[in-house]
Design a protein around this motif. Structure first.
Motif, PDB file in Angstrom:
ATOM      1  N   LEU A   1      -7.467   2.571  -3.774  1.00  0.00           N
ATOM      2  CA  LEU A   1      -6.903   3.794  -4.339  1.00  0.00           C
ATOM      3  C   LEU A   1      -7.984   4.595  -5.039  1.00  0.00           C
ATOM      4  CD1 LEU A   1      -3.711   2.214  -5.977  1.00  0.00           C
ATOM      5  CD2 LEU A   1      -3.945   3.178  -3.672  1.00  0.00           C
TER       6      LEU A   1
ATOM      7  N   GLY B   1       0.803  -1.212   0.000  1.00  0.00           N
ATOM      8  CA  GLY B   1       0.000   0.000   0.000  1.00  0.00           C
ATOM      9  C   GLY B   1       0.838   1.264   0.000  1.00  0.00           C
TER      10      GLY B   1
ATOM     11  N   THR C   1      -4.780   6.949  -1.205  1.00  0.00           N
ATOM     12  CA  THR C   1      -5.496   5.854  -0.554  1.00  0.00           C
ATOM     13  C   THR C   1      -6.725   6.418   0.147  1.00  0.00           C
ATOM     14  OG1 THR C   1      -3.405   4.681  -0.189  1.00  0.00           O
ATOM     15  CG2 THR C   1      -5.292   3.978   1.132  1.00  0.00           C
TER      16      THR C   1
ATOM     17  N   GLY D   1      -0.006   4.010  -2.779  1.00  0.00           N
ATOM     18  CA  GLY D   1      -1.158   4.839  -2.460  1.00  0.00           C
ATOM     19  C   GLY D   1      -0.854   5.875  -1.396  1.00  0.00           C
TER      20      GLY D   1
END
Length: 166
Positions: free
Chosen positions: A130, A111, A120, A114
């Motif tokens: 995202l 992650g 995110t 993002g």
């Protein structure tokens, strides 16, 4: 943090997109063959980052199809379609659709992409996916264009993104 909407309901992201004129933040994403891909792997190429919540939604799928069609006309440009979908799902979709002018990458492992790009979802039903964004990067790694689509259900402005490469 950015404020966008889903069906008119406000949603926040973890930050904001990097600014035009800045160097693009590095990333490590996962290709459909499970290999790591970094920004430096594309050094010397212009990039269109087509970022979206999930290829299993109509708008996201359409953005991949549209950029696949338009990518064949672009010189020294790669279109990277990025989501947190598993690499297998991205490969299945592009294979079933015959899409071979785009490259699919996943942010499912960490992650970090993002978070580093500030896109995110922080609130709403799509956490931790995202948000729908376009980032255009020149061959030297400088950001030429960004768009975070204000309403998640809407498609990005393809023409504006591609015009930044002219």
């Amino acid at each position: 943090m950015s404020n966008i909407t889903l069906g008119g309901n406000p949603i926040e992201t973890t930050g904001t997109l990097p600014a035009v004129g800045e160097k693009a933040p590095n990333f490590t994403l996962t290709a459909t063959d499970l290999s790591p891909k970094t920004l430096s792997d594309y050094e010397g190429s212009r990039l269109v980052l087509n970022i979206f919540p999930s290829v299993d939604t109509g708008t996201c799928a359409q953005s991949v199809r549209t950029f696949n069609e338009k990518a064949s006309e672009l010189e020294n440009t790669k279109v990277l379609c990025i989501s947190k979908d598993l690499p297998f799902a991205l490969a299945r979709f592009c294979g079933a659709e015959g899409l071979d002018n785009v490259e699919s990458l996943s942010d499912f492992r960490t992650g970090d992409f993002g978070d580093d790009y500030g896109i995110t979802f922080k609130t709403g039903p799509l956490v931790p996916l995202l948000s729908r964004c376009i980032v255009v990067i020149d061959a030297d790694g400088t950001i030429l264009h960004t768009e975070q689509v204000a309403e998640i259900k809407d498609e990005p402005n393809y023409e504006s993104a591609l015009a930044s490469l002219a």
